[in-house]
Motif scaffolding. Structure first.
Motif, PDB file in Angstrom:
ATOM      1  N   ARG A 178     -61.500   6.977  34.518  1.00  0.00           N
ATOM      2  CA  ARG A 178     -62.715   6.503  33.384  1.00  0.00           C
ATOM      3  C   ARG A 178     -62.945   5.831  33.047  1.00  0.00           C
ATOM      4  O   ARG A 178     -62.174   5.442  31.811  1.00  0.00           O
ATOM      5  N   TYR A 179     -64.285   4.928  32.775  1.00  0.00           N
ATOM      6  CA  TYR A 179     -64.269   3.811  31.101  1.00  0.00           C
ATOM      7  C   TYR A 179     -65.039   4.585  30.761  1.00  0.00           C
ATOM      8  O   TYR A 179     -66.262   4.998  31.205  1.00  0.00           O
ATOM      9  N   ALA A 180     -65.075   4.616  29.410  1.00  0.00           N
ATOM     10  CA  ALA A 180     -65.734   4.883  28.151  1.00  0.00           C
ATOM     11  C   ALA A 180     -66.337   4.009  27.518  1.00  0.00           C
ATOM     12  O   ALA A 180     -65.661   2.973  26.659  1.00  0.00           O
ATOM     13  N   THR A 181     -67.811   3.949  28.043  1.00  0.00           N
ATOM     14  CA  THR A 181     -68.492   2.138  27.858  1.00  0.00           C
ATOM     15  C   THR A 181     -69.114   2.288  26.213  1.00  0.00           C
ATOM     16  O   THR A 181     -68.506   1.172  25.615  1.00  0.00           O
ATOM     17  N   LEU A 182     -68.874   3.897  25.339  1.00  0.00           N
ATOM     18  CA  LEU A 182     -69.426   3.158  24.490  1.00  0.00           C
ATOM     19  C   LEU A 182     -68.575   2.781  23.086  1.00  0.00           C
ATOM     20  O   LEU A 182     -68.563   2.895  22.772  1.00  0.00           O
ATOM     21  N   ARG A 183     -67.062   3.290  24.074  1.00  0.00           N
ATOM     22  CA  ARG A 183     -66.179   3.584  23.277  1.00  0.00           C
ATOM     23  C   ARG A 183     -65.044   2.853  23.064  1.00  0.00           C
ATOM     24  O   ARG A 183     -64.357   2.041  22.781  1.00  0.00           O
ATOM     25  N   ASN A 184     -65.546   1.298  24.687  1.00  0.00           N
ATOM     26  CA  ASN A 184     -64.299   0.613  25.152  1.00  0.00           C
ATOM     27  C   ASN A 184     -63.282   1.050  25.663  1.00  0.00           C
ATOM     28  O   ASN A 184     -61.821   0.241  25.003  1.00  0.00           O
ATOM     29  N   LYS A 185     -62.751   1.950  26.200  1.00  0.00           N
ATOM     30  CA  LYS A 185     -61.600   2.604  26.192  1.00  0.00           C
ATOM     31  C   LYS A 185     -61.225   3.419  27.979  1.00  0.00           C
ATOM     32  O   LYS A 185     -62.752   3.388  28.895  1.00  0.00           O
ATOM     33  N   LEU A 186     -60.155   2.758  28.096  1.00  0.00           N
ATOM     34  CA  LEU A 186     -60.157   3.086  30.006  1.00  0.00           C
ATOM     35  C   LEU A 186     -59.556   4.949  29.298  1.00  0.00           C
ATOM     36  O   LEU A 186     -58.472   4.769  28.823  1.00  0.00           O
ATOM     37  N   ILE A 187     -59.492   5.390  30.055  1.00  0.00           N
ATOM     38  CA  ILE A 187     -58.751   7.087  30.482  1.00  0.00           C
ATOM     39  C   ILE A 187     -58.324   7.326  31.703  1.00  0.00           C
ATOM     40  O   ILE A 187     -59.440   7.631  32.601  1.00  0.00           O
ATOM     41  N   ASP A 221     -57.372   0.666  24.897  1.00  0.00           N
ATOM     42  CA  ASP A 221     -58.112  -0.232  24.213  1.00  0.00           C
ATOM     43  C   ASP A 221     -58.316  -1.559  25.028  1.00  0.00           C
ATOM     44  O   ASP A 221     -57.421  -2.394  24.926  1.00  0.00           O
ATOM     45  N   VAL A 222     -59.415  -1.658  25.832  1.00  0.00           N
ATOM     46  CA  VAL A 222     -59.267  -2.960  26.573  1.00  0.00           C
ATOM     47  C   VAL A 222     -60.640  -2.976  27.623  1.00  0.00           C
ATOM     48  O   VAL A 222     -61.967  -1.930  26.634  1.00  0.00           O
ATOM     49  N   SER A 223     -61.207  -4.182  27.469  1.00  0.00           N
ATOM     50  CA  SER A 223     -62.881  -3.923  28.336  1.00  0.00           C
ATOM     51  C   SER A 223     -62.826  -4.173  28.984  1.00  0.00           C
ATOM     52  O   SER A 223     -61.983  -3.239  30.183  1.00  0.00           O
ATOM     53  N   LEU A 224     -64.124  -3.386  29.749  1.00  0.00           N
ATOM     54  CA  LEU A 224     -63.965  -3.088  31.322  1.00  0.00           C
ATOM     55  C   LEU A 224     -64.130  -4.477  32.218  1.00  0.00           C
ATOM     56  O   LEU A 224     -63.577  -4.146  33.364  1.00  0.00           O
ATOM     57  N   GLN A 225     -63.974  -5.991  31.555  1.00  0.00           N
ATOM     58  CA  GLN A 225     -64.273  -6.826  33.024  1.00  0.00           C
ATOM     59  C   GLN A 225     -62.920  -7.205  33.253  1.00  0.00           C
ATOM     60  O   GLN A 225     -62.048  -7.232  33.538  1.00  0.00           O
ATOM     61  N   GLU A 226     -61.695  -6.616  31.903  1.00  0.00           N
ATOM     62  CA  GLU A 226     -60.142  -6.977  31.738  1.00  0.00           C
ATOM     63  C   GLU A 226     -59.890  -5.590  32.525  1.00  0.00           C
ATOM     64  O   GLU A 226     -58.763  -5.600  33.757  1.00  0.00           O
ATOM     65  N   ALA A 227     -60.158  -4.485  32.416  1.00  0.00           N
ATOM     66  CA  ALA A 227     -59.907  -2.974  33.307  1.00  0.00           C
ATOM     67  C   ALA A 227     -59.966  -3.320  34.532  1.00  0.00           C
ATOM     68  O   ALA A 227     -58.896  -2.987  35.456  1.00  0.00           O
ATOM     69  N   SER A 258     -59.852  -2.573  40.217  1.00  0.00           N
ATOM     70  CA  SER A 258     -61.159  -2.998  41.241  1.00  0.00           C
ATOM     71  C   SER A 258     -60.747  -2.570  41.934  1.00  0.00           C
ATOM     72  O   SER A 258     -62.569  -2.865  42.693  1.00  0.00           O
ATOM     73  N   GLN A 259     -60.604  -2.016  42.699  1.00  0.00           N
ATOM     74  CA  GLN A 259     -61.247  -1.004  44.374  1.00  0.00           C
ATOM     75  C   GLN A 259     -61.570   0.452  43.747  1.00  0.00           C
ATOM     76  O   GLN A 259     -62.157   0.985  44.000  1.00  0.00           O
ATOM     77  N   LEU A 260     -61.582   0.495  42.575  1.00  0.00           N
ATOM     78  CA  LEU A 260     -62.097   2.485  42.294  1.00  0.00           C
ATOM     79  C   LEU A 260     -63.827   1.820  40.900  1.00  0.00           C
ATOM     80  O   LEU A 260     -63.697   0.827  40.420  1.00  0.00           O
ATOM     81  N   ASP A 261     -64.258   2.242  40.760  1.00  0.00           N
ATOM     82  CA  ASP A 261     -65.593   2.672  40.289  1.00  0.00           C
ATOM     83  C   ASP A 261     -65.402   3.260  39.342  1.00  0.00           C
ATOM     84  O   ASP A 261     -65.326   4.817  39.170  1.00  0.00           O
ATOM     85  N   ILE A 262     -64.378   3.023  38.424  1.00  0.00           N
ATOM     86  CA  ILE A 262     -64.432   3.940  36.707  1.00  0.00           C
ATOM     87  C   ILE A 262     -65.188   3.966  35.680  1.00  0.00           C
ATOM     88  O   ILE A 262     -65.247   4.317  35.351  1.00  0.00           O
TER      89      ILE A 262
END
Length: 810
Positions: free
Chosen positions: A686-695, A750-756, A787-791
């Motif tokens: 899951r990607y935490a948008t408010l924290r800009n972190k991939l969990i 710590d990674v941006s959504l586009q890069e993740a 890229s194949q997942l709705d993170i």
């Protein structure tokens, strides 16, 4: 209810340490086992001599017994000091090895972090908390009006000693209720309803004072409440207000702490605090804990009885079979000799609670007992299990286990070992079955072994024209009609304090008490298990609260429900041995228990197998593997002719044996040549948008490759590609001796959504201890393409593990 006990197995070397492993009642004795028993005996004998010889020597030399007591005190002090020192060193070492996990646990307990931080499917709802903060003063005004206009009169009627009870001050403070997380269900529920789970936390400065009877005062100053409320919006309609009604309730009993004031300050003492809080929790449970619900209808067409007490979702039958590798809590001779435990288990679903039998001095107890629970919400309700060691003073906890019954509903049947939580080791073997509720009488089966074949749901609505007491019933029976004077007197006198007692054979349940009313309203639901529809009946008795005298009786044969529409009776019934026009309104619904066929299991790369014989020699040099299953703890095994022996089950039921491989290189070759699945791993991304972190949450594995008869010591290694250096490597802690490890380890990047969305996860399950070699070998690997997942929404899935050289791209 419980079935007959299964056969018990003899134990070797009881009291001297771990006993020999036994399979099918046959002992495995070899030279190493005999040497181990002799060594344990010598150690036990040496300890006994070490303890008893000084006592004998003191008596022989004629010395004072004070010397013995002094030596014992010094030895005890030295042992306790050594234990504290070892504990400090062990804690420090554990902190160094598991720094991230320990810090997360401390933060969670100290800071009470919100639920959405730990669970990717729980959402943060700050906007709701802002609304609550703004509306909290008006909520306090509403509660003050409710307490003074509704609760205060009810308290005065409940007891003659409380006739003067008055709320003198009601203030709900400035700290509002907080919602720490919200989960919305969409796929698992009906399309005409919305289901929300709200995790609430209230640590408020509430200030309530009351005058019980001058000069006795009572009050509450400070309240802590924590739990999870389920809110159901149903039915959804095509006109304003879009929702027909709102139902809310606690799925499980919340936790409560109260700071008392006034004369009730005595309840803050340790002797009374748990009692007082438990009593209040019982009151809350009678209103808002399943199966009780609070309902607010928004349109007239909604039936309140169906909102307040809908039919249950189903019935779960729990077979408590056995446990293994439990902790030894009993010790002897000041802890010098380790004993065993006297385990028993408690099981709870909602307000239904059972306790198993106690198995004396056994770390591998066998219970073989069966329990049945009515499930009102699935997913949501959980099977709560606790295992204890019985002691004379206070029972020691041996572990806990919780299972969401939604998983049982999905799988229909589950038969597997579950690890106990909160302890170092210990597992419990459960078999669970989900029974659907049907209206087809042809599905009715004869009850076997005392188990239920049907379920009866009763909704108690109200009663009318109840007599005040037994003398009024006798007056009605004598004159047939009440006289004019009696009717005039009846208007002036208060009605009885009545409750209803339901019974189906020995299962007896009681309603709440309706005070001072000849037309009481209860609006409560009850459920009963039925074992013989043709002979059993529902007995309804209306009684006076204090005297327990009957005001009326109703007998309803359950066979009558078989011939009615939808197996339901919803009407007013005339009460026997009561007033001329005394009636009770209730709704009785019968449902047949039916177990459906489990859904087919999806087998990934199903290998050939022979169920009748053990592993066979394969011409190609590769051995077949057993089919992986989600409901068992068995793991793929390899044929013995390849150098690593499989578990062999012969026709005579002899012992299972395990043969070690001839060499490490041979083991590697065996693993490379193995066909079929090497198990599965469950990941939550899951990607935490408010924290800009991939969990990334590494939840658990199942059916991984078995390296020894005790299982496998495994851990998970993770790379966030293209970063593949040792600095960027992430790994979990090691789970020992299991093929179904549970990690629950969280990693953050710590990674941006586009890069993740352009990167991949390289996940590998590794053997943590492979023949004491420094080279830790892979059990299985998987490559996850983000890229194949709705993170953003979050994904939780099982992934198949493949050979190290054959990474599978998802």
């Amino acid at each position: 209810m419980a079935t007959a006990d299964g056969p018990t197995y003899p134990r070797v070397g009881a009291g001297l340490g771990e006993s020999l492993s036994l399979h099918d009642g046959t002992e495995k004795l070899n030279s190493s086992a005999v040497n181990r028993i002799l060594m344990e005996f010598l150690v036990y004998f040496g300890r006994a001599i070490f303890v008893l010889y000084p006592v004998y020597l003191t008596g022989y030399l004629g010395l004072s017994v004070s010397w013995v007591l002094l030596c014992m005190a010094m030895a005890t002090w030295w042992k306790k000091n050594r234990q504290r020192k070892d504990a400090r060193i062990g804690t420090a070492i554990d902190f160094v090895n598991n720094e991230t996990r320990v810090v997360n646990q401390e933060l969670q307990s100290a800071l009470q972090m919100a639920t959405w931080v730990h669970f990717p499917d729980v959402e943060k709802v700050d906007w709701v908390n802002k609304v609550l903060q703004q509306a909290w003063p008006f909520f306090g005004m509403y509660m003050e009006k409710l307490l003074k206009e509704n609760i205060q009169p009810a308290i005065r009627l409940s007891s003659p000693a409380l006739k003067m009870f008055t709320f003198t001050k009601v203030h709900f403070g400035h700290i509002p209720l907080r919602i720490t997380g919200m989960k919305a269900y969409t796929d698992e529920v009906d399309h005409r309803e919305v289901v929300l789970d709200l995790n609430i936390c209230y640590d408020g400065d509430v200030d309530i004072d009351a005058e019980v009877k001058p000069p006795i005062t009572a009050g509450v100053k400070g309240l802590q409440l924590k739990g999870m409320i389920r809110v159901i919006l149903e039915p959804l309609i095509g006109q304003a207000p879009l929702v027909g009604g709102v139902t809310f309730f606690f799925i499980r009993r919340p936790t409560l702490q109260i700071n008392w004031t006034g004369m009730t300050n005595l309840l803050d003492s340790p002797a009374f605090s748990s009692l007082s809080e438990e009593t209040i929790m019982d009151i809350i449970a009678s209103l808002m804990v399943l199966p009780n619900r609070m309902c607010v209808p928004l349109i007239d067409q909604v039936k309140v009885d169906e909102m307040r007490f809908p039919l249950p979702r189903g019935v779960v039958r729990v077979h408590l079979l056995e446990a293994r590798d439990l902790l030894a809590k009993d010790t002897f001779m000041m802890g010098l000799v380790k004993g065993k435990s006297d385990p028993y288990a408690t099981l709870r679903v909602g307000n239904r609670h059972f306790k198993s039998k106690i198995v004396k001095e056994n770390l591998h107890p066998k219970w073989n007992e069966v329990y049945e629970f009515v499930v009102h919400e699935a997913p949501g309700q959980e099977l709560e299990m606790e295992v204890y060691d019985e002691d004379t003073d206070k029972d020691d906890l041996l572990g806990t286990f919780n299972l969401d019954l939604g998983e049982v509903k999905r799988d229909i049947e589950m038969d597997q070992w579950f690890p106990l939580e909160g302890v170092q080791n210990g597992e419990v073997h459960l078999r669970l079955q989900w029974f659907s509720l049907k209206t087809d009488p042809s599905l009715l089966m004869k009850s076997a072994n005392g188990l239920a074949c049907a379920m009866l749901a009763v909704y108690l609505d109200n009663a009318s024209n109840l007599p005040k007491d037994h003398s009024e019933i006798a007056e009605h029976q004598k004159h047939g009609k009440p006289l004019k004077e009696a009717r005039l007197t009846k208007k002036k006198t208060a009605g009885p304090d009545s409750f209803v007692e339901f019974s189906v054979d020995k299962d007896v349940q009681k309603s709440k008490v309706a005070f001072a009313s000849k037309d009481p309203v209860w609006e409560q639901g009850f459920t009963f298990f039925v074992h013989n529809v043709q002979t059993q009946q529902l007995l309804v008795q209306v009684k006076v609260n204090e005297k327990k005298t009957e005001l009326g009786v109703l007998r309803l044969p359950l066979s009558r429900l078989l011939t009615t529409s939808d197996m339901t009776l919803d009407q007013r019934f005339q009460l026997e041995r009561s007033g001329v026009n005394s009636q009770i309104k209730l709704k009785a619904t019968l449902r047949i228990l039916s177990i459906e066929k489990p859904p087919p299991k999806i087998i990934l790369k199903p290998p050939p197998e022979d169920k009748q014989q053990g592993p066979q020699t394969n011409q190609g040099g590769n051995a077949p593997a057993s089919t992986p299953s989600a409901n068992t703890s068995s793991s793929p095994a390899i044929s013995s002719n390849t150098g690593l022996a499989a578990w062999g089950d012969n026709q005579n039921g002899s012992d299972e044996t395990w043969q070690s491989p001839s060499s490490l290189s041979h083991m590697r070759r065996v693993i490379r040549n193995h066909q079929g699945s090497f198990g599965e791993i469950q990941l939550s991304v899951r990607y935490a948008t408010l924290r800009n972190k991939l969990i990334v949450m590494v939840n658990s594995c199942r059916n991984i490759f078995r390296f020894s008869e005790n299982g496998t010591d495994s851990y998970v290694r993770l790379y966030f590609l293209p970063d593949q250096t040792w600095i960027h490597r992430k790994r979990t802690h090691v789970k020992k001796r299991t093929v179904d490890p549970v990690f629950n380890h969280k990693f953050e990047f710590d990674v941006s959504l586009q890069e993740a969305q352009t990167r991949k996860l390289d996940v590998a399950v590794k053997n943590g201890k492979m023949f004491h070699s420094r080279d830790r070998k892979d059990i299985g690997m998987v490559m996850v393409d983000l890229s194949q997942l709705d993170i953003v929404k979050g994904v939780t899935e099982w992934y198949e593990l493949t050979l190290p050289g054959l990474k599978k791209l998802i």
